[in-house]
Motif scaffolding. Structure first.
Motif, PDB file in Angstrom:
ATOM      1  N   ALA A 197       0.826  -1.214   0.000  1.00 43.86           N
ATOM      2  CA  ALA A 197       0.000   0.000   0.000  1.00 43.86           C
ATOM      3  C   ALA A 197       0.854   1.255   0.000  1.00 43.86           C
ATOM      4  O   ALA A 197       0.410   2.323  -0.445  1.00 43.86           O
ATOM      5  CB  ALA A 197      -0.936  -0.007   1.204  1.00 43.86           C
ATOM      6  N   LEU A 198       2.082   1.158   0.527  1.00 41.36           N
ATOM      7  CA  LEU A 198       2.959   2.326   0.541  1.00 41.36           C
ATOM      8  C   LEU A 198       3.414   2.703  -0.868  1.00 41.36           C
ATOM      9  O   LEU A 198       3.765   3.865  -1.117  1.00 41.36           O
ATOM     10  CB  LEU A 198       4.172   2.063   1.433  1.00 41.36           C
ATOM     11  N   ILE A 199       3.411   1.735  -1.768  1.00 39.51           N
ATOM     12  CA  ILE A 199       3.868   2.021  -3.137  1.00 39.51           C
ATOM     13  C   ILE A 199       2.938   3.014  -3.829  1.00 39.51           C
ATOM     14  O   ILE A 199       3.396   4.047  -4.336  1.00 39.51           O
ATOM     15  CB  ILE A 199       3.998   0.705  -3.925  1.00 39.51           C
ATOM     16  N   PRO A 200       1.593   2.767  -3.874  1.00 45.84           N
ATOM     17  CA  PRO A 200       0.740   3.801  -4.478  1.00 45.84           C
ATOM     18  C   PRO A 200       0.758   5.109  -3.711  1.00 45.84           C
ATOM     19  O   PRO A 200       0.623   6.186  -4.303  1.00 45.84           O
ATOM     20  CB  PRO A 200      -0.656   3.167  -4.465  1.00 45.84           C
ATOM     21  N   ALA A 201       0.928   5.032  -2.372  1.00 53.64           N
ATOM     22  CA  ALA A 201       1.023   6.274  -1.609  1.00 53.64           C
ATOM     23  C   ALA A 201       2.269   7.057  -2.025  1.00 53.64           C
ATOM     24  O   ALA A 201       2.242   8.284  -2.173  1.00 53.64           O
ATOM     25  CB  ALA A 201       1.048   5.971  -0.119  1.00 53.64           C
ATOM     26  N   GLY A 202       3.377   6.319  -2.219  1.00 52.23           N
ATOM     27  CA  GLY A 202       4.588   6.991  -2.691  1.00 52.23           C
ATOM     28  C   GLY A 202       4.405   7.563  -4.092  1.00 52.23           C
ATOM     29  O   GLY A 202       4.926   8.641  -4.408  1.00 52.23           O
ATOM     30  N   LEU A 242       2.547  10.742  -3.676  1.00 44.04           N
ATOM     31  CA  LEU A 242       3.447  11.804  -3.215  1.00 44.04           C
ATOM     32  C   LEU A 242       4.364  12.269  -4.343  1.00 44.04           C
ATOM     33  O   LEU A 242       4.646  13.467  -4.486  1.00 44.04           O
ATOM     34  CB  LEU A 242       4.272  11.297  -2.033  1.00 44.04           C
ATOM     35  N   GLN A 243       4.824  11.302  -5.146  1.00 46.08           N
ATOM     36  CA  GLN A 243       5.704  11.671  -6.264  1.00 46.08           C
ATOM     37  C   GLN A 243       4.955  12.538  -7.279  1.00 46.08           C
ATOM     38  O   GLN A 243       5.506  13.529  -7.792  1.00 46.08           O
ATOM     39  CB  GLN A 243       6.231  10.399  -6.935  1.00 46.08           C
ATOM     40  N   ARG A 244       3.693  12.158  -7.561  1.00 46.38           N
ATOM     41  CA  ARG A 244       2.910  12.974  -8.494  1.00 46.38           C
ATOM     42  C   ARG A 244       2.668  14.359  -7.929  1.00 46.38           C
ATOM     43  O   ARG A 244       2.715  15.366  -8.663  1.00 46.38           O
ATOM     44  CB  ARG A 244       1.584  12.283  -8.774  1.00 46.38           C
ATOM     45  N   THR A 245       2.393  14.425  -6.631  1.00 49.82           N
ATOM     46  CA  THR A 245       2.167  15.732  -6.011  1.00 49.82           C
ATOM     47  C   THR A 245       3.431  16.579  -6.090  1.00 49.82           C
ATOM     48  O   THR A 245       3.377  17.786  -6.388  1.00 49.82           O
ATOM     49  CB  THR A 245       1.747  15.544  -4.549  1.00 49.82           C
ATOM     50  N   GLN A 246       4.594  15.944  -5.833  1.00 52.80           N
ATOM     51  CA  GLN A 246       5.853  16.683  -5.917  1.00 52.80           C
ATOM     52  C   GLN A 246       6.125  17.130  -7.344  1.00 52.80           C
ATOM     53  O   GLN A 246       6.603  18.262  -7.576  1.00 52.80           O
ATOM     54  CB  GLN A 246       7.000  15.799  -5.404  1.00 52.80           C
ATOM     55  N   ARG A 247       5.801  16.235  -8.317  1.00 48.29           N
ATOM     56  CA  ARG A 247       6.009  16.613  -9.712  1.00 48.29           C
ATOM     57  C   ARG A 247       5.088  17.767 -10.099  1.00 48.29           C
ATOM     58  O   ARG A 247       5.491  18.693 -10.812  1.00 48.29           O
ATOM     59  CB  ARG A 247       5.770  15.409 -10.617  1.00 48.29           C
ATOM     60  N   GLU A 248       3.836  17.709  -9.597  1.00 47.98           N
ATOM     61  CA  GLU A 248       2.906  18.799  -9.869  1.00 47.98           C
ATOM     62  C   GLU A 248       3.391  20.097  -9.239  1.00 47.98           C
ATOM     63  O   GLU A 248       3.305  21.175  -9.855  1.00 47.98           O
ATOM     64  CB  GLU A 248       1.527  18.438  -9.323  1.00 47.98           C
ATOM     65  N   LEU A 249       3.944  19.990  -8.022  1.00 44.50           N
ATOM     66  CA  LEU A 249       4.462  21.182  -7.346  1.00 44.50           C
ATOM     67  C   LEU A 249       5.656  21.753  -8.108  1.00 44.50           C
ATOM     68  O   LEU A 249       5.774  22.976  -8.302  1.00 44.50           O
ATOM     69  CB  LEU A 249       4.858  20.820  -5.913  1.00 44.50           C
ATOM     70  N   THR A 250       6.539  20.853  -8.564  1.00 47.35           N
ATOM     71  CA  THR A 250       7.693  21.307  -9.349  1.00 47.35           C
ATOM     72  C   THR A 250       7.235  21.946 -10.662  1.00 47.35           C
ATOM     73  O   THR A 250       7.774  22.974 -11.102  1.00 47.35           O
ATOM     74  CB  THR A 250       8.618  20.114  -9.636  1.00 47.35           C
ATOM     75  N   TRP A 272      -0.966  16.716   3.729  1.00 48.86           N
ATOM     76  CA  TRP A 272      -2.009  15.839   4.262  1.00 48.86           C
ATOM     77  C   TRP A 272      -1.790  14.392   3.841  1.00 48.86           C
ATOM     78  O   TRP A 272      -2.099  13.469   4.613  1.00 48.86           O
ATOM     79  CB  TRP A 272      -3.379  16.316   3.793  1.00 48.86           C
ATOM     80  N   THR A 273      -1.290  14.186   2.635  1.00 46.31           N
ATOM     81  CA  THR A 273      -0.996  12.809   2.212  1.00 46.31           C
ATOM     82  C   THR A 273       0.077  12.187   3.094  1.00 46.31           C
ATOM     83  O   THR A 273      -0.039  11.028   3.521  1.00 46.31           O
ATOM     84  CB  THR A 273      -0.551  12.791   0.746  1.00 46.31           C
ATOM     85  N   SER A 274       1.125  12.960   3.385  1.00 43.44           N
ATOM     86  CA  SER A 274       2.194  12.438   4.241  1.00 43.44           C
ATOM     87  C   SER A 274       1.680  12.162   5.645  1.00 43.44           C
ATOM     88  O   SER A 274       1.952  11.102   6.231  1.00 43.44           O
ATOM     89  CB  SER A 274       3.348  13.445   4.282  1.00 43.44           C
TER      90      SER A 274
END
Length: 677
Positions: A23-28, A31-39, A328-330
């Motif tokens: 389950a941590l894999i999709p959560a990661g 988070l990666q998509r959110t970071q990419r969106e933020l970048t 919030w995801t973290s």
């Protein structure tokens, strides 16, 4: 340490951690998509800042290109006007140079990897225009003819056009639909301003030529350019309104419907017709075009700036939303992991502890079942022996009941015959009573008739008495008459004689009737006594009939009861046979129970190995326990030392003989109790 040797609690923990890691894999990934969106948003902010600076540069270039025609030698202007316009031109050039410097500073801050290929190509084109700007300024300062004027106009227009082409390329730098729509609106509005300002410059040029009376005529293509630019501007306006949303759409639609824009459209159409037909323009000079030019140059620029501010706010809001989503995801992920670990720990404890207690209870149950299996075997033997003796006693009881039943049937038949005799006696008594009632009625009628005759005789006696008196009176009258009445005297005498004889006969008849009436009364009393006796006989006959009927009914019920008792005895005999068979089956089940005790002990040992993670011998277990205790779905109750044995399942093997002792002892042969001779 292998998985097999782990305790149940640790196995459950490992079992939960494996999907948790999955389950941590999709959560990661989230988070990666959110970071990419933020970048992406941050890079888009930098690119937007660079493009806004290009917009500022465009505005400065537009401003710089508004008074270049004052420096033509052929331009009709005073020296004072030329010096004033030169001061403005120098100031505007300084502002343009400052905008270029700011652009280079921002361009250096933008990483090359965040720029798409078309955007890099467009920026290189802009930088080429920047490098050619000093040359264009020298042409403005040294222009001598109309050829230079056209080159100047084309240079400024191409500079603005290429700057306006940069903004749509920002779409490649984002995946947000909202931002893409806002990026699509901005260049469309900028194209509205560009096309109309190009046409506005031509209107200025047209009025300048008319003011100088150069005699230059405008070709149809130049007139059609005005019309074409207006049509393009209207098409861009339609795209702007269609792509915008909410309050922005309403505001832009109001601007498009405003009197200022309608004036711009009317003046462009009127000048195009004037150029094409050689007629007078709708305004006398360029002063009439100045308000519309101010609307295009300043009003639309303000709207573009507001759209840029709205775009910047949208990007900032998207960045804040991405920050909040990542946070919030973290936090949610960390809280979920901690919660899952805590719940897993509690779940392991809630499972392992009851299983451990159940294992101990199973061990106690195994000991109890082992001790009680022997008692079950002994009890089965005692039950079988008792069932055999009980079957013999039941056979004797059944024979006695058969004899009693035979006598009861005979009594019932005799009672039925007595019942029939009693019924006949009662019928005869009832008939005699009826006839006696008739005799009583006849005697009463005879007594009534005697009374009537007595009254008639009495009447006759009274008539005779009256006749005698009349005869006496007649004789007296005849005597008084003498010889004339002698014959009448004889008749009167005979009448008196007959009256006397009638009176005598009446008295005799009265005496006889009185005697007969007395005898009749005596006969009536005797008849009443006989009737009473017959009534008493009838009552006793009825009582006798009731008693006989009761005896007959009791005999029938007794016969029925004896039959029911016989049936019950037969059923008891069958139950006894079944109990004997069940006793043997229970004995067989007890034997099978003993053979399964070892397997159950091994299962309990395996259960302890699963729970505690290490093998341990069950030294205290001695005896079998039921297989049903191994059922995973069945609840495991606590077993005490005093608990009775679990009921064994009925054996499917045929019933075996319990033996045939000497002395006529009942046996169970072929599954049926019998008495041996």
């Amino acid at each position: 340490m292998t998985i097999r040797r782990l305790s149940l609690e640790r196995k459950i923990l490992v079992l939960v951690l494996l999907p948790l890691v999955g389950a941590l894999i999709p959560a990661g990934i989230i988070l990666q998509r959110t970071q990419r969106e933020l970048t992406e948003i941050r890079a888009l902010g930098q690119l937007a800042g660079l493009v806004w600076q290009l917009g500022e540069l465009e505005r400065r270039v537009d401003q710089e290109g508004t008074n270049w025609y004052f420096f033509k030698p052929t331009w009709n202007a005073t020296e004072e006007e030329r010096r004033s316009e030169r001061v403005k031109q120098d100031q505007w050039r300084k502002e343009t140079d400052q905008a270029i410097e700011d652009y280079h500073r921002l361009r250096a801050a933008v990483a090359g990897g965040s720029l798409s290929g078309p955007l890099q190509s467009a920026l290189r084109t802009i930088e080429q225009h920047i490098s050619e700007l000093p040359k264009l300024r020298r042409v403005v300062d040294t222009q001598v003819d109309e050829t230079a004027s056209l080159g100047i106009m084309d240079g400024y227009r191409s500079f603005r056009r290429d700057i306006n082409l940069v903004l749509p390329l920002l779409v490649d730098a984002t995946t947000s639909d909202v931002i893409v729509r806002k990026l699509a609106v901005l260049p469309k509005l900028m194209l509205v301003r560009k096309t109309t300002m190009d046409a506005g410059g031509m209107i200025f040029f047209y009025h300048q030529q008319r003011a100088q009376k150069t005699g230059r005529t405008f070709v149809p293509s130049e007139a059609l350019t005005l019309t074409h630019n207006l049509e393009m501007a209207e098409a861009y306006w339609a795209d702007v309104i269609a792509l915008s949303q909410g309050e922005v759409r309403t505001h832009l639609d109001q601007i498009h419907s405003s009197p200022e824009w309608k004036t711009v459209a009317e003046l462009m159409t009127g000048h195009a017709q004037a150029m094409l037909n050689g007629t007078e323009p709708p305004i006398a000079g360029e002063e009439g075009w100045a308000p519309s030019w101010g609307f295009l140059f300043g009003g639309l620029a303000t709207e573009i700036a507001q759209l840029r501010d709205d775009f910047t706010q949208t990007c900032n809001a998207a960045e804040r939303a991405a920050h909040a989503r990542r946070l919030w995801t973290s936090v949610t992920l960390a809280a979920a992991v901690l919660l899952v670990l805590w719940l897993t720990r509690r779940l392991c404890q809630s499972i392992s502890r009851p299983i451990s207690a159940t294992a101990e209870n199973l061990l106690a149950g195994a000991r109890s079942a082992s001790d009680e299996s022997a008692a079950v075997r002994k009890s089965c033997a005692v039950v079988a022996d008792g069932s055999a003796h009980q079957a013999a006693a039941l056979e004797e009881t059944s024979a006695t009941l058969e004899e009693i039943s035979s006598m009861t049937r005979s009594n019932s038949e005799n009672a039925q015959r007595a019942q029939r005799s009693a019924n006949e006696t009662r019928a005869a008594a009832e008939q005699g009573v009826g006839q006696m009632h008739q005799l009583t009625d006849a005697m009463a009628a005879l007594r009534t008739s005697s009374d009537d005759v007595t009254r008639i005789i009495k009447t006759i006696d009274e008539i005779a008495f009256q006749t005698n008196i009349l005869a006496l009176n007649a004789a007296i009258e005849a005597a008084r008459a003498g010889e004339a009445g002698a014959g009448f005297a004889v008749v009167a005498d005979e009448v008196r004689t007959l009256a006397q004889r009638s009176a005598h006969a009446a008295r005799e008849t009265t005496d006889k009737i009185t005697a007969a009436s007395a005898r009749t009364n005596a006969g009536g009393e005797i008849t009443l006594q006989v009737a009473q006796s017959l009534e008493s006989i009838l009552s006793r006959a009825r009582d006798l009939e009731n008693v006989v009927n009761a005896i007959a009914e009791a005999s029938r019920e007794q016969n029925s009861g004896i039959g029911q008792i016989t049936d019950a005895i037969q059923k008891i005999d069958q139950v006894t046979q079944s109990n004997a068979a069940a006793a043997e089956e229970t004995a067989a089940a007890a034997h099978e129970l003993e053979t399964r005790a070892e397997a159950f002990t091994e299962s309990v040992q395996h259960l302890r190995t699963i729970v505690f993670g290490s093998s341990s011998l069950l030294d205290d277990v001695s005896g079998p326990v039921p297989r049903s205790a191994l059922d995973a779905d069945a609840p495991v109750p606590e077993v005490s030392e005093s608990a009775g044995p679990a009921p064994a399942a009925r054996a499917t093997t045929p019933i075996r003989s319990l033996g045939t002792p000497a002395g006529g002892t009942p046996t169970l042969a072929g599954g049926r109790l019998s008495k041996t001779e």
